[in-house]
Structure formats: structure tokens, C-alpha cells
Design an enzyme around this catalytic site. Structure first.
Site, PDB file in Angstrom:
ATOM      1  N   ASP A  46       0.808  -1.260   0.046  1.00  0.00           N
ATOM      2  CA  ASP A  46       0.082  -0.082  -0.006  1.00  0.00           C
ATOM      3  C   ASP A  46       0.975   1.299  -0.121  1.00  0.00           C
ATOM      4  O   ASP A  46       2.015   0.997   0.425  1.00  0.00           O
ATOM      5  CB  ASP A  46      -0.809  -0.147   1.254  1.00  0.00           C
ATOM      6  CG  ASP A  46      -2.184   0.531   1.130  1.00  0.00           C
ATOM      7  OD1 ASP A  46      -2.274   1.488   0.235  1.00  0.00           O
ATOM      8  OD2 ASP A  46      -3.255   0.585   1.953  1.00  0.00           O
ATOM      9  N   ASP A  66     -10.951   2.262  -3.039  1.00  0.00           N
ATOM     10  CA  ASP A  66     -11.417   1.920  -1.772  1.00  0.00           C
ATOM     11  C   ASP A  66     -12.877   1.880  -1.550  1.00  0.00           C
ATOM     12  O   ASP A  66     -13.404   1.488  -0.668  1.00  0.00           O
ATOM     13  CB  ASP A  66     -10.764   3.072  -0.621  1.00  0.00           C
ATOM     14  CG  ASP A  66      -9.420   2.678  -0.328  1.00  0.00           C
ATOM     15  OD1 ASP A  66      -9.149   1.325  -0.349  1.00  0.00           O
ATOM     16  OD2 ASP A  66      -8.665   3.508   0.200  1.00  0.00           O
TER      17      ASP A  66
HETATM   18  C1  DGJ Z   1      -5.923   1.939   1.774  1.00  0.00           C
HETATM   19  C2  DGJ Z   1      -6.280   0.710   1.126  1.00  0.00           C
HETATM   20  O1  DGJ Z   1      -6.667   1.292  -0.194  1.00  0.00           O
HETATM   21  C3  DGJ Z   1      -7.306   0.136   1.811  1.00  0.00           C
HETATM   22  O2  DGJ Z   1      -7.565  -1.074   1.358  1.00  0.00           O
HETATM   23  C4  DGJ Z   1      -6.513  -0.377   3.181  1.00  0.00           C
HETATM   24  O3  DGJ Z   1      -5.419  -1.205   3.111  1.00  0.00           O
HETATM   25  C5  DGJ Z   1      -5.967   0.749   3.968  1.00  0.00           C
HETATM   26  N1  DGJ Z   1      -5.070   1.665   3.025  1.00  0.00           N
HETATM   27  C6  DGJ Z   1      -5.244   0.313   5.276  1.00  0.00           C
HETATM   28  O4  DGJ Z   1      -4.610   1.416   5.740  1.00  0.00           O
END
Ligand code: DGJ
Length: 744
Positions: A475, A545
Site C-alpha cells: 500500500d 477503496d
Molecule cells: C488504503 C487501502 O486502499 C485499503 O484497502 C487499506 O489497506 C488501507 N489503506 C489500510 O490503511
């Protein structure tokens, strides 16, 4: 047998025609340039593949209205008023550059593609030189033997004694003949990535750019398609696609001046990035991958998918695992008991992998929210006293593989890593750093080799000690909000963005060299790094997300223009949705997630038994069509952007023996009337048996179990009822279908 890729240089005798044309061809496309020593290389043709006869008689492109056709115009000597691809300040202060062909060659190439696979093609190298200076710009075009893709890029070498400054260094310029040309590109935002925008190109300049520093696909994306003959159609019409294979700040400019062409430029964004090239140094620009299709937008997408699955994506010949990711289910509330329960639940539903997301690590500071501990990559002894060993033991016990989340490029101002290495973060000299997520997040300076070593150790410590870890979610949740490298010398601070991405690619290469097999997801606040600069090191990316099924239809639609379904992580989540608070039916959520790499993003403990049983069936059905979706050809049939509340797409296997058809109703209104969607890509002579997956209706569809020829299905489609035939208590406003077609 006809040779798939040809190169020929031929002489045209008649006066006024080109002295020497250089031809690069792929199975379905041809690019012709006019290259002469002592002159600037010129554009002649890019489009459907030409035969030798057509090439011999190829008409000259128009030069009416002083049209300029140079494919790498440089600023100052010949070009000052029009847009240019290249500009530099020579050591003597001269700002003008004239890039003339010094030499050129075409040669067969057999090299290793970015994803590690061997590839074959033909490479044209045009050596460009300014008569006044020793520096060399090489302009490259590489055509593939087996996919309709021609990549273009450059490198610049300082052959002088003193440092020179590059102020503009696009990878490519392509003139596109004016007419009724429409541009399709993708605008976005966090949780709303890849929103389709179509614009008719007119006079003026259209610039798409990114200055995030880290995540260049969250907002506007660099990849575009030109529809050459009117508004873009999914399955008809001529399309030129252009994909910039870069993960950093980019600039895409389409300039339309008073000539007969639109001029497309793409490459690294030079804003705040002037580049000092010292004696003997070379800067290589990222590749732009061009495709041509006369089968509409979907045809161009299939070319990109084909290229991606062969050369631009890891393990693209392997089916992806169905997974449960812990994020939306439990957020930071991780502990052994909950992880074990989630593993047991996904295993029970037929899933194959469990991924533990953010929240698992802590040393001095806790990771209970997003403001602390990034960089302190040790399992939190309070939450996970048994450490990774116990998690792996639980995964084995439950019969699923185990994956883990990391964010290796980051720290927080509340973190031991930052306390120990404040000099590792990106910040402007003499200023307090501006902080991102959680009010404390800071970006580590990947230009610094020590930081690269640290980021590598995040992977290495996990994967060398625990080789059973099957999956890493990588990430990146902050932009570069400060300009300043504590590593780069003060005279090269403008190299920050470029050096960061060079460091990032080195890191990816190092990880892949040591760990070629582990599955790695590319995630950056959702789809922030969906680009072909990084994807060659990854297996897939997190589309967004936002897991709301309705908005996902739009985002997945846009994302599919350039990326194949096998790379698109699509998860079934809880309702009300955590991003938009919409409540959709479980059936709708499953049908939408199923059109890509299926997964779940939910706490199964909160699901009803009926929902779990339904998802179990969905997962088992998905397994039967997984190869069709993940390796098949995509045909987008009816766009959600048409505005008539309907979206439909399908995947067809290359042998046309199997297909999966998706149909989604986007909104329910009384007195609604939907067109019957005609299918595409089937064999007209084959007969296909229809079967509905994920069925919730009390009665099967009229067409269930019946056979229809491909010709019929492509001429008429199938009638889809507008709602579901379920008991009154189960009625809701969502309606969707997943249909398989199997050749008899
Ligand atoms: C952003 C990601 O897109 C999410 O899926 C998740 O992993 C969060 N970060 C965690 O902080």
C-alpha cells in the site's frame, strides 16, 4: 507464411515523395516514419496494417496549413512557436536544440519484458544529434511480433564535458490527423477512480497531468484512447490507444494548433523536475505503448489486455486466488481470535486466501488508528502474541493461504523508525514537514539507497523467515507533500520525483529477483498506482477503496479500458457501504465483484447464514468461470455512461467455446424500458447453452438450458427480466444477471 512483423526501408522514386520510409508492423497495425540522415524524422502513417502494395503507394500525409510532422520536435532551432517534446539548456547557456537524424537502424529484438517473460519484436533506433553539440538523443520504437503494440521512448546522453540541463523530456510525440477525433480519458479522485470522460478535440490544448509524486492514477490517469472517426464506440471504429508506462509525475498534452493535426505528447512531468545531466550520464524516459484497433474501444482494450497478460503483469498465466481481506471487516481491530475466525469463514465459503490488512504491527507505538507506527514492522505483541507463526499455523489449520499488508515507503512522525532515522523522510530544508494521513504520515525518500535497503528489508524479513506467506498487499497512502531530499545534493533537488521512482523500480526489481513467486497486490489508497510503470512487478491492483457495487460498475468499466480482469481486485463488502452508505443486495454485490478478480472485504461473522450460503455458491460458481473471466477476451457491450440505467459486458474464451455475460440494472424506475443487449465475440456458427449463475429467482429464466447460435445471440441478445422473481419479503430494487454460454 506471412511474417508477422516486417521492417522494410524502401525508396520511393517519384519527386516529392519520401526519400526513405521506415516501416514497423505488428499483426494488425503499421507505423511508417520518414527517416533521413541530416533531417528530423517525420510521421507518415499509423493505422491498420498495410500490405507491401499499399506501402509502396502510400500517399504523403497532408502538410496543408504548415502542418508539422516531426515525431520528436525539439525546442529552439526549428520549433519555437509550436509545442515540443524536448528542450534543454546547453552548458554554454544556449536554449535551442536541433535534433537531426545522425543514423538509424532497425533490428529484430529478443529481450525480456518487464514482467520477466521473453518477448520478440523489431526495434527501430533513430540516433538524433544537434550539429552544434555532442549530446545524443536516441528515439526508439519497438514493435511486438505477437501483440498489436508499438512502444516508443528515448534516452539522452551527455557526451560533453560539462553538465547540461534538460527542461522538457517527453517520451514521444504522435501527430493525429484532425477530423472528428474524440479523446477518452479517465478522471478520478480517492474512492472514485477511473471515471470516463470523452471530449471532442478542438483547437487549443488539453493537458492531463499528475504531481502527486507517488500515486499517479488516483486523479487523472495518463492512459488515453483517441477515437478517430467520431464519438467513441465500443465495438466499431478506429482507435489509437496510448499508455504511459510510468508510476511518477506525468504530463500528457494534446495540442491542437492551426495545422491539420492534433499533437499528442506524453512522458515525465518536467514541472519542478529539471534534470541535470552530468558528463557521460544518460536519462532514459518511460515507454509509451501505442495500439491501433479498428474494432472500437473494446478492441483497443483487448490489445492492452493481451499485451498485459503476456508481458506486463506477473503470473498472468495463473488463476488468481479468491480471498478475504480484513480491512473493511475489522479495520485496525486485529487479533489472533478474529483472524482465525475470518480464516475459518472464508475457508468455509470456498475462498483460498486470507489477507491481514493494516493494524498488525507495533513496537513503541500502537497502530490502532492511522496516525502511528508505520515503519515499525513487528507484529504487535498485544494483538498478536503468537506472531506470524501463529497466523500461519491458523491459516494451515483452516486450509487457506495467508497474505499480509505493508506500506514500506512510509513512516509516521509517531513511529520508532522516524525517531531513529529522521533524515530518511522527504522534507524541505529548514522547514517542518507537511504531514499526510492521520496528520502524521511522512514519505521515506526512496532516492536514498539506505531507504531502498530498508524498504527491501520489510519484504525480506517477512518472506525469508516465513516463506509460506503467499501474498503481500503493498500500500502507499500519502503523496509527496514536501519538496526536499535529504539525500540528493542541493544542486540536484529537482531530481527528487524522478529519483524517487528510479528507487521504487530498483526496489521492485530487487524484490522480484529474490521473490519471483509471491503474489503482490499494488494498492495506493485504492487504485492510485494502477499504471504499467509498476504493474510488471505486481499480480493485480486494488481498483478502489470504494466497494459500493453501483459505483464500482462505473469504476470497473473505466479501469477495464487498459487493464485486464485478472489484475482487477473486486471485493464483496458489507452494506450500508462504508464509502457511500448505499445498501445494495448481496446478489448485486456478488455479480459486480465477480466480473474481475473476486474477493471479499467484509466481516463474515456479521453475515447471515443465508448470505454465507449464497456467497459459498457464488464462490463455487466463480471457480467454474474463473478462467473465462481472467483469461478471456473482454467485450464491453452497453456502457453505464450511456445514461439509460444499464451496463453489460462479457468475456469470451479465445477458442470461443465459453463465455460469461454480465447484465446490471443501475436504477429502478417504474415504466422503464431497456434495450436488449446484443452480444459480441461469439462464433456465429457455434450453438451455446445458456445457464444462469448466482440465481436467486424462484423460477429459472426462459432461456435457461436452451441453446442459441452465436449468430442469434450477436444479432438479438437475450431477454433479461428487469427484476427478480423472488418472494415478496425479498423484493428490492437491485437487478443483475450472470449468464454462462457454453458451446455444445
Ligand atoms: C488504503 C487501502 O486502499 C485499503 O484497502 C487499506 O489497506 C488501507 N489503506 C489500510 O490503511
Amino acid at each position: 507464411m506471412k511474417k508477422l512483423t516486417t521492417i522494410l526501408a524502401f525508396l520511393c522514386a517519384s519527386a516529392g515523395s519520401y526519400a526513405e520510409n521506415v516501416v514497423l508492423s505488428t499483426p494488425g497495425s503499421t507505423l511508417v516514419l520518414d527517416v533521413n540522415k541530416g533531417a528530423e524524422p517525420m510521421f507518415v502513417y499509423y493505422g491498420a496494417r498495410l500490405s507491401d502494395t499499399e506501402l509502396a503507394n502510400l500517399p504523403k500525409p497532408t502538410t496543408a496549413n504548415w502542418s508539422h510532422l516531426e515525431v520528436y520536435p525539439s525546442y529552439g532551432a526549428t520549433h519555437t512557436m509550436s509545442e515540443t517534446a524536448f528542450a534543454m539548456r546547453h552548458a554554454d547557456g544556449n536554449m535551442s536544440t536541433q535534433l537531426l537524424c545522425d543514423d538509424f537502424k532497425t533490428e529484430p529484438v529478443s529481450d525480456i519484458a518487464p514482467n520477466g517473460k521473453p518477448r520478440k519484436g523489431t526495434k527501430l533506433t533513430i540516433k538524433l544529434k544537434d550539429p552544434l553539440y555532442p549530446d545524443i538523443v536516441n528515439l526508439y520504437y519497438q514493435a511486438y511480433d505477437d501483440v498489436d503494440m508499438i512502444e516508443c521512448w528515448t534516452d539522452v546522453t551527455n557526451n560533453g564535458k560539462q553538465t547540461v540541463t534538460l527542461t522538457q523530456f517527453y517520451s514521444t510525440c504522435m501527430p493525429i490527423r484532425r477530423g472528428n477525433v474524440h479523446l477518452t480519458h479517465f478522471h478520478g479522485s480517492w474512492a472514485s477512480e477511473a471515471q470516463l470522460v470523452e471530449t471532442k478535440l478542438t483547437n487549443g490544448m488539453l493537458r492531463i497531468k499528475n504531481k502527486d509524486g507517488l500515486r499517479n492514477a488516483t486523479t487523472d490517469r495518463s492512459d488515453v484512447m483517441f477515437s478517430l472517426d467520431g464519438p467513441a464506440q465500443e465495438n466499431t471504429g478506429d482507435i489509437i490507444g496510448a499508455v504511459l508506462c510510468y508510476s511518477g509525475n506525468y504530463s500528457v498534452t494534446i495540442d491542437t494548433d492551426d495545422t491539420e493535426y492534433h499533437y499528442y505528447f506524453a512522458g515525465i512531468n518536467p514541472d519542478n523536475s529539471e534534470y541535470h545531466l552530468k558528463k557521460g550520464e544518460t536519462l532514459t524516459t518511460p515507454r509509451v505503448a501505442y495500439t491501433f484497433s479498428n474494432k472500437g474501444l473494446s478492441g483497443a482494450s483487448r490489445n492492452y489486455h493481451d499485451w498485459a497478460r503476456k508481458y506486463m503483469l506477473r503470473h498472468a498465466d495463473q488463476e488468481r486466488m479468491i480471498l478475504l481481506n480484513s480491512w473493511e471487516g475489522v479495520y485496525f481491530n486485529i487479533n489472533h481470535e478474529v483472524m482465525d475466525q475470518m480464516m475459518a469463514d472464508i475457508a468455509m465459503m470456498g475462498g483460498e486466501l486470507f489477507v491481514m490488512d493494516d493494524g498488525w504491527f507495533a513496537t513503541k507505538y500502537q497502530r490502532n488508528t492511522d496516525n502511528a507506527a508505520l515503519g515499525d514492522w513487528v507484529p504487535d505483541p498485544k494483538k498478536l502474541p503468537g506472531g506470524i507463526d501463529k497466523l500461519l499455523a491458523d491459516a494451515r489449520k483452516n486450509g487457506v493461504k495467508f497474505g499480509i499488508w505493508v506500506e514500506p515507503e512510509m513512516t509516521n512522525s509517531i513511529a520508532e523508525l522516524y525517531e531513529n532515522h529522521p533524515d530518511w523522510v522527504i522534507k524541505a530544508p529548514g522547514r517542518e514537514p507537511v504531514k499526510g494521513r492521520g496528520g502524521t504520515q511522512l514519505v521515506l525518500d526512496l532516492a536514498n539507497p539506505k531507504v531502498q535497503d530498508f524498504a527491501f528489508s520489510v519484504f525480506d524479513n517477512l518472506l525469508s523467515k516465513y516463506p509460506q506467506i503467499a501474498y503481500i498487499k503493498w500500500d502507499a497512502n500519502a503523496p509527496i507533500m514536501n519538496h526536499g531530499s535529504q539525500y540528493l545534493p542541493k544542486e540536484d533537488q529537482s531530481h527528487l520525483y524522478i529519483a524517487y521512482h528510479e528507487g521504487l523500480i530498483k526496489l521492485c526489481q530487487r524484490i522480484r529477483q529474490k521473490y519471483p513467486d509471491v503474489v503482490i497486490q499494488d494498492c495506493a489508497s485504492g487504485g492510485g498506482r494502477a499504471n504499467y510503470g509498476l504493474l510488471p512487478y505486481f499480480d493485480e491492483f486494488w481498483v478502489s477503496d470504494n466497494t459500493d457495487a453501483l459505483q464500482r460498475i462505473y469504476m470497473q468499466w473505466g479501469t477495464s479500458y487498459f487493464f485486464p480482469a485478472i489484475a482487477m481486485a473486486q471485493h464483496i463488502s458489507a452494506v450500508p457501504n462504508h464509502a457511500v452508505f448505499r445498501t445494495t443486495s448481496m446478489k448485486f454485490r456478488c455479480d459486480v465483484a465477480m466480473s474481475g478478480r473476486l474477493g471479499m472485504e467484509i466481516q463474515p461473522k456479521n453475515m447471515t447464514d443465508e448470505e454465507k450460503t449464497f456467497c459459498q455458491k457464488v464462490i463455487s460458481d466463480y471457480k467454474t468461470v474463473r478462467p473465462v473471466i481472467q483469461f478471456g477476451d473482454l467485450y464491453r457491450l452497453h456502457s453505464p455512461y450511456e445514461g439509460d440505467n444499464l451496463a453489460s459486458l462479457m468475456y469470451v474464451t479465445q477458442d470461443k467455446a465459453k463465455a460469461v455475460y454480465f447484465w446490471y440494472k443501475l436504477e429502478t424506475m417504474k415504466d422503464e424500458h431497456f434495450p436488449r443487449v446484443k452480444m459480441q465475440g461469439l462464433d456465429p456458427n457455434k450453438k451455446y447453452v445458456v445457464h444462469e449463475l448466482n440465481r436467486i429467482d424462484n423460477k429459472p429464466l426462459d432461456c435457461e438450458g436452451k441453446s442459441y447460435t452465436g449468430a442469434y445471440l450477436m444479432a438479438n441478445g437475450l431477454e433479461m427480466p428487469y427484476s427478480h422473481d423472488v418472494d415478496y419479503a425479498k423484493l428490492n430494487d437491485w437487478s443483475s444477471r450472470v449468464i454462462t454460454l457454453t458451446a455444445e
